[in-house]
Design a protein around this motif. Sequence first.
Motif, PDB file in Angstrom:
ATOM      1  N   ILE A  84       0.828  -1.204   0.000  1.00 16.75           N
ATOM      2  CA  ILE A  84       0.000   0.000   0.000  1.00 16.75           C
ATOM      3  C   ILE A  84       0.863   1.255   0.000  1.00 16.75           C
ATOM      4  O   ILE A  84       0.600   2.215  -0.732  1.00 16.75           O
ATOM      5  CB  ILE A  84      -0.933  -0.005   1.229  1.00 16.75           C
ATOM      6  CG1 ILE A  84      -1.960  -1.138   1.118  1.00 16.75           C
ATOM      7  CG2 ILE A  84      -1.635   1.343   1.384  1.00 16.75           C
ATOM      8  CD1 ILE A  84      -2.761  -1.365   2.389  1.00 16.75           C
ATOM      9  N   LYS A 106      -2.246   7.495  -5.691  1.00 21.99           N
ATOM     10  CA  LYS A 106      -3.657   7.126  -5.623  1.00 21.99           C
ATOM     11  C   LYS A 106      -4.472   8.206  -6.335  1.00 21.99           C
ATOM     12  O   LYS A 106      -4.250   9.386  -6.151  1.00 21.99           O
ATOM     13  CB  LYS A 106      -4.112   7.002  -4.167  1.00 21.99           C
ATOM     14  CG  LYS A 106      -3.309   5.988  -3.382  1.00 21.99           C
ATOM     15  CD  LYS A 106      -3.785   5.977  -1.949  1.00 21.99           C
ATOM     16  CE  LYS A 106      -3.001   4.984  -1.137  1.00 21.99           C
ATOM     17  NZ  LYS A 106      -1.609   5.394  -0.920  1.00 21.99           N
ATOM     18  N   GLU A 146     -10.231   1.975   1.017  1.00 22.84           N
ATOM     19  CA  GLU A 146      -9.779   0.596   1.129  1.00 22.84           C
ATOM     20  C   GLU A 146      -9.161   0.353   2.508  1.00 22.84           C
ATOM     21  O   GLU A 146      -8.506   1.227   3.069  1.00 22.84           O
ATOM     22  CB  GLU A 146      -8.747   0.286   0.039  1.00 22.84           C
ATOM     23  CG  GLU A 146      -9.274   0.437  -1.383  1.00 22.84           C
ATOM     24  CD  GLU A 146     -10.332  -0.594  -1.725  1.00 22.84           C
ATOM     25  OE1 GLU A 146     -10.361  -1.646  -1.054  1.00 22.84           O
ATOM     26  OE2 GLU A 146     -11.130  -0.356  -2.649  1.00 22.84           O
ATOM     27  N   ASP A 184      -5.598   1.625   4.003  1.00 24.97           N
ATOM     28  CA  ASP A 184      -5.062   2.698   3.161  1.00 24.97           C
ATOM     29  C   ASP A 184      -4.664   3.894   4.023  1.00 24.97           C
ATOM     30  O   ASP A 184      -5.060   4.016   5.182  1.00 24.97           O
ATOM     31  CB  ASP A 184      -6.108   3.123   2.128  1.00 24.97           C
ATOM     32  CG  ASP A 184      -5.465   3.642   0.852  1.00 24.97           C
ATOM     33  OD1 ASP A 184      -4.235   3.825   0.856  1.00 24.97           O
ATOM     34  OD2 ASP A 184      -6.192   3.857  -0.128  1.00 24.97           O
TER      35      ASP A 184
END
Length: 716
Positions: free
Chosen positions: A490, A508, A555, A558
């Motif tokens: 991540i 992201k 998510e 995250d």
Amino acid sequence: MTDVAQHELSPLDKKITDAFPQHTVRKDLVGDIKGNAVVPTYVLEFLLSQFATTTDALSIESGVKRVQEILAQHYVHRDEATLIQSKIREKGHYRIIDKVQVTLNERLDRYEASFSNLNIRQVVVDPEIVKKNEKLLVTGIWCICRIGYAYTGEKDEVPWRLDSLKPVQMATDDVHNFIEGRKSFSTEEWIDLLMQSIGFNPELFSDRAKLLLLVRMIPFVERNFNVIELGPKGTGKSHIYSEFSPHGMLISGGEISVAKLFVNNATGRVGLVGFWDTVAFDEFAGRSKKAGKELVDIMKNYMANKTFSRGVEQIPGEASLVFVGNTDHDVPTMLKHSDLFEALPPQYHDPAFLDRIHAYIPGWEFEQIRSEMFTDGYGFVVDYLAEVLHNLRDLDYSDRFNPYFELSSSLSTRDKDGIRKTFSGLMKLIYPSGEASAEQIEPLLRLAIEGRKRVKDQLCRMDATMTPVDFAYTKVGAEMPIAVKTFEEIDYPKLYWRQHTDDDESEKAIPEGVLPEAEEQQTINTEKDPSTAQPTLPTMERKQALAKPREVTLEENDRGWSYNKLFGPYVAGAKYLELTDPYIRVSHQMRNLAEFLEMVRNNADPHQPVHVHLITKEDGDVYRAKQQLEMFAQLKHNYAQMGIELTFAFDDTIHDRELRTDTGWKISLGRGLDIFQRYSDKDWLNPETRIQQMRRVKSCTFIYRRDDDALTEQKM
């Protein structure tokens, strides 16, 4: 009364001591009595359990004094060995606390004991004692012994006599009462009890940090569980394996012979894996360390098949193997230049060996141990807990998620075995009855999947012939699988997968209607002094223009999210907001509300007051309900000075969470304001206490839509 005896019971401590009155001890007492005695914690707590398992201050004080007297009189310091020998001779017998190991003298056909600190050897031992305590023959165990002295002058005589020996560990199976006592605690309380039992203050650890600490305990409760933890120095990686249980053995230096670990073919004597629940290798990392090919091959076979050979005979073993060591570099450096196993010796940096690891604990996520991290609360006497966990090894909870979840069919047999064993261990620790709901099981399953995924993903980096698999699970009855990612994946997506290049887009995607990070830092409206405003700063109108109907999903695990990113454009310029969230009760939820009010203020017209009306539920506990009202009153007072009028109302019928504004927006809040995973908010040096974007989030969805029936304060 001394400081040792003075202690105010917390609500959790009271519940612990009520549920397990004979098996708990105040954890800070160990440090008070230890002094300079180099003795494991379980030995000291064994003594405390005899004299100070109580909450009565006077009893504790007298019990601690008694234990201190016992240690002063009977614990053998190496530099006082000759003095103790003299006492034994003069008195004819004397009681000592020491580590005892036994060997068989084949020439004289007798068992002989050696005492680690007392420095005497060849003490004759009754065979019945050896039969009852076979670990005496391996590496020795801590015991309370009565040593006698009788000199006759005969040739080759050893005057020392072992009159009695009592191992410092429990011998009773109390699993039933342990499971019954568990019913008195919520999941959070039980995890905190386990944290206090291993000596840590749960208030200084996040929910994830607590679970990772519990993974360290799985080898004591799960047979043949192979786990590795690599990370920075000083994070307590090996502490639990040396101090926690009389069923565990810590091997310092990481290097050991085949004969000592498995079997001595010359004598036929079985090694450590035949006697201990857990064998941990400390300082296992180090590129310069050597290991013979024979040892590595036997370890591979044992880790895969749970057996080792003695000539033609195959011997089963139940010991879990733990490998702990220090890393030389941080995570991004390891991912950029090598892999997360880079610190291991070359003989163990082998895909065939590492594929037999069930879980990889990310040691870099642990903070360095500080004095304030230790608890002064109550926890299980460690030898009691260790004995219960030893007996729980007979149970298998690896299938308890089957009614609710299915693993991806692409996972290999070894992948599934690793996940199931980690999950089974966590279940036994947290839900020892084996009964838990889907909501309780899911986070344990995710952590188990993540632990094996960390191993497999690195193997795919090391060996191009390894095929990546889908580390995901599906809820029974659902169609869409839920993917699990490691935190390294991540946080460092470009580095985690080598097929990515520096030109790849790793950031992201910022959902439409959300302020970019650079603009998020400029949330305080500069209209207070228009002459200081810069053209590049966002205006109220620009922020409002970014608010559009949409759906945003966060998510699990995250980072990079904040209330301003989620709500800023939608509350910009609002004068009245109605927040419905049934769970604004405890301190971290009140902190969330405070941060929400700050976000509202930063996006409001500085010349206009803002009214925020909260609809929530009242806490069902009378004491906590009083605290809830006190915190609301404090927030109301503090934020009134910032132009925020906070009002609230209780409604026990509400369930859904939503935010409505007088500017025409209605936002469905999947988890309300409670989107962040718990973290150590007691540590002001932790950036997560100040920067929301640094915190991990929970999986949830926000739905933004225009509200045809727009709120006005007058309607309410």
